[in-house]
Enzyme design. Structure first.
Site, PDB file in Angstrom:
ATOM      1  N   HIS A 259       0.834  -1.206   0.000  1.00  0.00           N
ATOM      2  CA  HIS A 259       0.000   0.000   0.000  1.00  0.00           C
ATOM      3  C   HIS A 259       0.868   1.255   0.000  1.00  0.00           C
ATOM      4  O   HIS A 259       0.674   2.162  -0.824  1.00  0.00           O
ATOM      5  CB  HIS A 259      -0.908  -0.014   1.232  1.00  0.00           C
ATOM      6  CG  HIS A 259      -1.812   1.164   1.350  1.00  0.00           C
ATOM      7  ND1 HIS A 259      -3.124   1.139   0.942  1.00  0.00           N
ATOM      8  CD2 HIS A 259      -1.600   2.420   1.831  1.00  0.00           C
ATOM      9  CE1 HIS A 259      -3.683   2.327   1.158  1.00  0.00           C
ATOM     10  NE2 HIS A 259      -2.777   3.118   1.712  1.00  0.00           N
ATOM     11  N   GLU A 260       1.828   1.318   0.914  1.00  0.00           N
ATOM     12  CA  GLU A 260       2.669   2.513   1.002  1.00  0.00           C
ATOM     13  C   GLU A 260       3.584   2.640  -0.207  1.00  0.00           C
ATOM     14  O   GLU A 260       3.924   3.762  -0.617  1.00  0.00           O
ATOM     15  CB  GLU A 260       3.477   2.503   2.299  1.00  0.00           C
ATOM     16  CG  GLU A 260       2.637   2.489   3.567  1.00  0.00           C
ATOM     17  CD  GLU A 260       1.585   3.588   3.638  1.00  0.00           C
ATOM     18  OE1 GLU A 260       1.766   4.643   2.996  1.00  0.00           O
ATOM     19  OE2 GLU A 260       0.564   3.383   4.328  1.00  0.00           O
ATOM     20  N   HIS A 263       1.783   4.644  -2.793  1.00  0.00           N
ATOM     21  CA  HIS A 263       1.934   6.084  -2.564  1.00  0.00           C
ATOM     22  C   HIS A 263       3.325   6.555  -3.003  1.00  0.00           C
ATOM     23  O   HIS A 263       3.469   7.576  -3.683  1.00  0.00           O
ATOM     24  CB  HIS A 263       1.768   6.397  -1.078  1.00  0.00           C
ATOM     25  CG  HIS A 263       0.360   6.379  -0.591  1.00  0.00           C
ATOM     26  ND1 HIS A 263      -0.629   7.164  -1.132  1.00  0.00           N
ATOM     27  CD2 HIS A 263      -0.227   5.681   0.426  1.00  0.00           C
ATOM     28  CE1 HIS A 263      -1.775   6.952  -0.490  1.00  0.00           C
ATOM     29  NE2 HIS A 263      -1.553   6.055   0.462  1.00  0.00           N
TER      30      HIS A 263
END
Length: 494
Positions: A259-260, A263
């Site tokens: 997920h990170e 980003h």
């Protein structure tokens, strides 16, 4: 004169962006390696930087340069830069510097207080801190809204152009289908296997580093650390991520990392020509979440990719959390009753966001007091999920967002899911052979499409326009809901 004024403005703006990145780096340091006793000083440091940044945003020279520029002579890229500079100045002009500085100081100090209260399940200790932050943010919202909706004024900081009523309409369209799917899956006769085994933290972190590189994260311009709440920080040439581990739940680390990385890759892949400029970052938090959620879910939890991940876990841990690759796919995507938003499955995740959205709208509107927030949370959670919150760290204290003043941020998670649904549909139409690459552990075939269609453009376009240009279609909740219904109907044999 026009171009000279624009060039002068951009040189000034570059220094402002650089200072903003320094402030972000202090935030990263605070969440990862800062000494426990440094919190009070760090709050003063963050307030001092915010004071400088606010002064630069409202500097009279910026007003003079803006007045001297003939926008009709600018290229589309330069016009986008001007749009973002004007937007930031307009917002800064409305907020007194003393208030901006007070918010920076209070939210910096609150981070450590929140972490302590969460560890002790002590809501009472945190209520006065949160009450101060809510009061400050309501004051800021009133200044920004100029008689308009307070919540919309804060939401605009994270998703320009969005409104609370628009998001409410989106949630109203999503909720019935999500609840039906959740109830059907949780009542199914053949649920996937649960996670089994124990997974050493050091080995999880090694796998996390491998996964970060597998998805295209450039470690020469980033790093992976651990934090209470995983996050990504930075832009351009210095973009850092964090994750966390749980020895009985390796998916916490695996999917927090992916997920990170979504980003971080967005920030790393913005066109380098935009470095340290207003458009040299993600278009909005909703578009940002579209990248992280698509990396994590549609790619990272796909049957093709989990088949490869199953082999990685067998190799690194000596066993995997399921009997074979097909069962592992089900285990990765298993619906569970639970309290934590960041650990929620794809079906229930948005229901967690809806709860937070409704509560924070009421807080900012003055319809809910911080003193009553925990009771309101617990009652709403039981109504939505059918069971009671067992402790504050699984309830109102689980997220850091309100502690750091991010009111208006939560709905961008669901906007990101909706955007991701649209992008995923377009990606598969353009790359019909994507599963063959994912099954071989090559996620970059898919993420390169996202880089080209979304990430390299940064904030060149407005948020919805960014997604619509990438997909060639209007934004709609339908692709996400259809994807979820098809995927989980197959897994649960509905």
């Amino acid at each position: 004169m026009t171009m000279t004024a624009f060039d002068d403005l951009m040189r000034f703006q570059r220094d402002t962006q650089a200072l903003s990145e320094i402030a972000g780096r202090l935030g990263w340091d605070q969440e990862t390696v800062m000494p426990d006793g440094a919190g009070a000083q760090r709050a003063d440091e963050m307030a001092a930087i915010e004071n400088v940044l606010h002064a630069r945003r409202i500097d009279p020279k910026v007003r003079d340069w803006l007045a001297a520029i003939d926008a009709s002579t600018l290229s589309p890229t330069d016009a986008a830069q001007l749009r973002e500079i004007k937007r930031a100045r307009d917002r800064a002009d409305k907020v007194p510097v003393a208030l901006s500085t007070a918010i920076a100081r209070a939210t910096s100090a609150a981070q450590r207080r929140w972490a302590e209260a969460r560890a002790a399940d002590d809501v009472a200790a945190f209520k006065p801190v949160l009450a101060e932050i809510v009061s400050l943010r309501r004051e800021e919202a009133a200044a920004l809204a100029a008689g308009g909706d307070l919540y919309d004024a804060l939401l605009d900081d994270y998703e320009p152009g969005a409104s609370g009523s628009e998001i409410q309409g989106m949630f109203d369209a999503m909720r019935p289908r999500l609840v039906r799917l959740r109830d059907a899956a949780l009542g199914a006769a053949h649920p996937p296997q649960k996670v089994i085994g124990a997974y050493p933290a050091k080995k999880q972190i090694k796998l996390a580093r491998k996964l970060a590189k597998t998805f295209g994260y450039d470690m020469t311009h980033g790093r992976l650390d651990t934090a209470v709440h995983p996050f990504s920080s930075g832009s351009g040439l210095d973009v850092r991520i964090t994750t966390r581990t749980n020895k009985h739940d390796p998916f916490n680390c695996i999917y927090s990392t992916i997920h990170e990385v979504g980003h971080a890759c967005y920030e790393q892949n913005v066109d380098r020509a935009y470095l340290l400029t207003p458009i040299g970052r993600g278009a909005s938090m909703g578009v940002h979440e579209s990248q992280s959620r698509l990396y994590e879910n549609q790619i990272g939890r796909s049957q093709a990719f989990t088949g490869w991940l199953y082999g990685q876990m067998e190799q690194r841990f000596g066993y995997a959390p399921a009997s074979d690759a097909d069962a592992f796919y089900g285990t990765v995507n298993r619906l569970e009753k639970g309290f934590i938003r960041t650990e929620a499955d794809e079906v229930q995740y948005n229901l967690h966001v809806m709860l937070r959205f409704d509560l924070e709208r009421r807080l900012i509107a003055g319809q809910l007091d911080v003193a009553d927030l925990e009771d309101a949370w617990n009652a709403r959670f039981e109504a939505d999920f059918g069971y009671q919150v067992d402790r504050a760290s699984n309830g109102v204290l689980q997220d850091v967002h309100w502690a750091v003043g991010l009111f208006g941020y939560f709905p961008t998670y669901s906007l990101g899911n909706v955007y991701a649904g649209c992008l995923h549909s377009a990606l598969r139409a353009d790359l019909p052979d994507v599963d063959a690459h994912l099954a071989a552990g090559d996620a970059t075939y898919a993420t390169a499409w996202l880089k080209d269609k979304v990430q390299r453009h940064g904030a060149l376009h407005t948020p919805k326009r960014t997604v619509e240009l990438a997909t060639g279609a209007p934004v709609s909740v339908e692709p996400l809901l259809s994807y979820l219904e098809a995927k989980f109907s197959e897994i649960y044999r509905l």
